[in-house]
Design an enzyme around this catalytic site. Structure first.
Site, short mmCIF file in Angstrom:
data_model
loop_
_atom_site.label_atom_id
_atom_site.label_comp_id
_atom_site.label_asym_id
_atom_site.label_seq_id
_atom_site.Cartn_x
_atom_site.Cartn_y
_atom_site.Cartn_z
N SER A 150 -0.49 -16.56 17.10
CA SER A 150 -1.89 -16.62 17.57
C SER A 150 -1.98 -16.58 19.09
CB SER A 150 -2.55 -17.90 17.07
OG SER A 150 -2.52 -17.95 15.67
N GLU A 375 -4.08 -10.22 12.05
CA GLU A 375 -5.15 -9.75 12.95
C GLU A 375 -6.06 -10.90 13.35
OE1 GLU A 375 -5.35 -6.44 13.61
OE2 GLU A 375 -4.09 -5.58 12.05
C1 LIG Z 1 1.79 -9.28 5.85
C2 LIG Z 1 1.63 -9.40 7.33
C3 LIG Z 1 1.60 -8.27 8.13
C4 LIG Z 1 1.50 -8.38 9.53
N1 LIG Z 1 1.52 -7.25 10.30
C5 LIG Z 1 1.59 -7.37 11.66
C6 LIG Z 1 1.76 -6.20 12.49
O1 LIG Z 1 1.79 -5.07 12.01
N2 LIG Z 1 1.91 -6.38 13.84
C7 LIG Z 1 1.88 -7.62 14.41
O2 LIG Z 1 2.04 -7.70 15.63
N3 LIG Z 1 1.70 -8.73 13.65
C8 LIG Z 1 1.56 -8.64 12.30
N4 LIG Z 1 1.39 -9.76 11.51
C9 LIG Z 1 1.42 -11.07 12.15
C10 LIG Z 1 0.08 -11.76 12.19
O3 LIG Z 1 -0.80 -11.12 13.06
C11 LIG Z 1 0.34 -13.24 12.56
O4 LIG Z 1 0.93 -13.84 11.43
C12 LIG Z 1 -0.92 -13.98 12.97
O5 LIG Z 1 -1.37 -13.55 14.22
C13 LIG Z 1 -0.70 -15.51 13.01
O6 LIG Z 1 0.43 -15.83 13.73
P1 LIG Z 1 1.52 -16.82 13.10
O7 LIG Z 1 1.83 -16.37 11.72
O8 LIG Z 1 2.64 -16.92 14.06
O9 LIG Z 1 0.79 -18.21 12.96
P2 LIG Z 1 0.59 -19.32 14.12
O10 LIG Z 1 -0.01 -18.68 15.32
O11 LIG Z 1 1.84 -20.08 14.27
O12 LIG Z 1 -0.52 -20.24 13.43
C14 LIG Z 1 -0.21 -21.20 12.40
C15 LIG Z 1 -1.50 -21.98 12.11
O13 LIG Z 1 -1.92 -22.66 13.31
C16 LIG Z 1 -3.26 -22.31 13.62
N5 LIG Z 1 -3.47 -22.30 15.07
C17 LIG Z 1 -2.72 -21.70 16.03
N6 LIG Z 1 -3.26 -21.92 17.24
C18 LIG Z 1 -4.39 -22.64 17.04
C19 LIG Z 1 -5.41 -23.17 17.89
N7 LIG Z 1 -5.40 -22.95 19.22
N8 LIG Z 1 -6.42 -23.87 17.33
C20 LIG Z 1 -6.47 -24.07 15.99
N9 LIG Z 1 -5.55 -23.59 15.13
C21 LIG Z 1 -4.51 -22.89 15.65
C22 LIG Z 1 -3.42 -20.89 13.04
O14 LIG Z 1 -4.78 -20.57 12.87
C23 LIG Z 1 -2.67 -21.05 11.73
O15 LIG Z 1 -3.46 -21.69 10.78
C24 LIG Z 1 1.42 -9.67 10.11
C25 LIG Z 1 1.41 -10.81 9.30
C26 LIG Z 1 1.49 -10.68 7.92
C27 LIG Z 1 1.49 -11.92 7.07
#
Ligand SMILES: Cc1cc2nc3c(=O)[nH]c(=O)nc-3n(C[C@H](O)[C@H](O)[C@H](O)COP(=O)(O)OP(=O)(O)OC[C@H]3O[C@@H](n4cnc5c(N)ncnc54)[C@H](O)[C@@H]3O)c2cc1C
Length: 396
Positions: A150, A375
């Site tokens: 994120s 996204e």
């Molecule tokens: C099937 C799939 C395909 C994907 N394809 C792509 C792709 O093509 N290219 C790419 O770059 N990425 C891709 N992603 C990655 C996706 O964009 C990320 O998983 C997403 O941005 C969330 O990041 P994270 O999983 O690291 O979760 P984290 O950022 O670690 O978040 C974990 C939890 O903490 C919460 N959180 C984090 N910060 C805060 C805050 N400040 N306040 C409140 N809550 C917070 C989040 O909302 C979430 O609930 C893909 C993901 C999946 C599952």
């Protein structure tokens, strides 16, 4: 005793005649994508989901290119130059088949191609866009990292100058299309801030192992990108953008498509629930005649129509004057959440059959768990709308 039967409207899936919001040309685009999905993908999608792969993804991508769906809202370089509403309708139909299919098209068109189209040099555009539009090449978009999701500003992947060259080191995670891509748009930290790089995937030091054991978006390739001293010419950098606004503006394009697409998954699940409820008899009556089932069907119909209206409204604004980021967040947040709720409710209508791949519902529901997160998560879009409402950023 059976409840009294009364005539139903011609299309119970569209009680408020949303179809009348579309021009004949838009309906033709929608119908051609629907016909393609019905013929080419629907008969196989449950099996692909179960196996965890799209069969002949290269052949399928070429067919999507022939249909003009790859980068369809971009101008020139072999792209179809269609409207935002056309693109949205295509996303809806693709995702009514499977979120994995829509993801393939979104990542290719709205992330990889959009980045090169908006920020690339003429040479980069000529080299990659016609092939990506035709589907003879596949693209991916590497922003997320193992420790940076994120908060993409915390990325560690770096690019350093070495003479005229760039050398990239780092890892990207959860990258759609990664293992099958011919070109990756990779975002990396440089002395000059975050920059985008166009990386041919046959460059020495680049590898993209597939991520296994997913229970969601199984009919979609998801990969890690490993960049181990990947040496690129100086011309590999996207010249027209610096900083996070580069990747974030690409994400806004893709999020817009998701607002439409999620309603496709919801429509498919609603359709399945409505049909099932009419056929399934318990206590001597179709379950559709019970008030609790009708309550569920009504709630699904309301949310489906509201979400589709919202997507269409946003599409008209986008075509007219462009969307602000919080407007895109509004569509992505509302429609992914509503779609998941519709799919979960539909699953209950199907009872035990609701967990079977014989029906599309559990597949859509599982897929939407990813769509809810990628996204921009539900939480991040909530906070972006909160920021627009209050002027205060709660996520930093
Ligand atoms: C099937 C799939 C395909 C994907 N394809 C792509 C792709 O093509 N290219 C790419 O770059 N990425 C891709 N992603 C990655 C996706 O964009 C990320 O998983 C997403 O941005 C969330 O990041 P994270 O999983 O690291 O979760 P984290 O950022 O670690 O978040 C974990 C939890 O903490 C919460 N959180 C984090 N910060 C805060 C805050 N400040 N306040 C409140 N809550 C917070 C989040 O909302 C979430 O609930 C893909 C993901 C999946 C599952």
């Amino acid at each position: 005793m059976h409840a009294q039967r009364s005539p139903r409207p011609a299309d119970p899936l569209d009680l408020v005649e949303l179809d009348t919001l579309l021009t004949p040309d838009e309906r033709a685009v929608r119908d051609s994508v629907r016909t393609f999905c019905d013929r080419r993908v629907d008969p196989h999608i449950a099996e692909w989901f179960e196996r965890g792969e799209i069969e002949d993804i290269r052949g399928l991508t070429k067919e999507l290119g022939e249909l003009g769906l790859l980068g369809m809202h971009l101008e020139g370089y072999g792209c179809a130059g269609m409207s935002a509403v056309d693109y949205g309708l295509a996303c809806l139909e693709l995702e009514a088949t499977d979120s994995g299919l829509r993801s393939l098209v979104s990542v290719q068109g709205s992330l990889a191609m959009f980045a090169i189209h908006a920020f690339g040099s003429e040479q980069q555009k000529e080299e990659w866009l016609p092939a990506l539009a035709a589907g003879t090449a596949i693209g991916c978009f590497g922003l997320t990292e193992p420790d940076s999701g994120s908060d993409p500003g915390s990325m560690r992947t770096g690019a350093r100058r070495d003479g005229d060259d760039w050398v990239l080191d780092g890892r990207k995670m959860w990258i759609t299309n990664g293992s099958v891509a011919d070109v990756a748009v990779v975002w990396a930290r440089t002395d000059d801030g975050i920059r985008g790089f166009v990386v041919p995937t046959d460059t020495p030091g680049f590898s993209a192992p597939a991520i296994k054991h997913k229970m969601s978006l199984r009919a979609s390739v998801t990969s890690e990108l490993v960049l181990d001293s990947v040496r690129l010419p100086g011309t590999a950098v996207l010249p027209e953008v610096r900083g996070l606004k580069g990747p974030l503006s690409c994400l806004n394009e893709a999020r817009y498509g998701i607002a439409w697409g999620a309603m496709g998954a919801a429509r498919s699940s609603f359709r399945a629930a409505l049909a099932y409820a009419g056929d399934r008899v318990q206590f001597g009556r179709p379950i559709s005649s019970f008030q609790l089932t009708q309550g569920k069907l009504t709630d699904m119909a309301l949310e489906l129509a509201k979400g589709t209206l919202l997507a269409c409204h946003l599409g008209r604004i986008k075509d007219d004057r462009g969307l602000r980021p919080e407007q895109v967040s509004y569509g992505k947040l509302n429609n992914t959440r509503a779609a998941l709720e519709i799919c979960r409710t539909a699953r209950t209508v199907l009872g035990a059959n609701g967990i079977s791949l014989e029906y599309p519902v559990i597949r859509h529901a599982n897929n939407l768990e990813s769509i809810l997160t990628y996204e921009g998560t539900v939480e991040m879009h909530t906070l972006m709308i909160g920021q627009a409402l209050t002027g205060q950023a709660a996520f930093r």
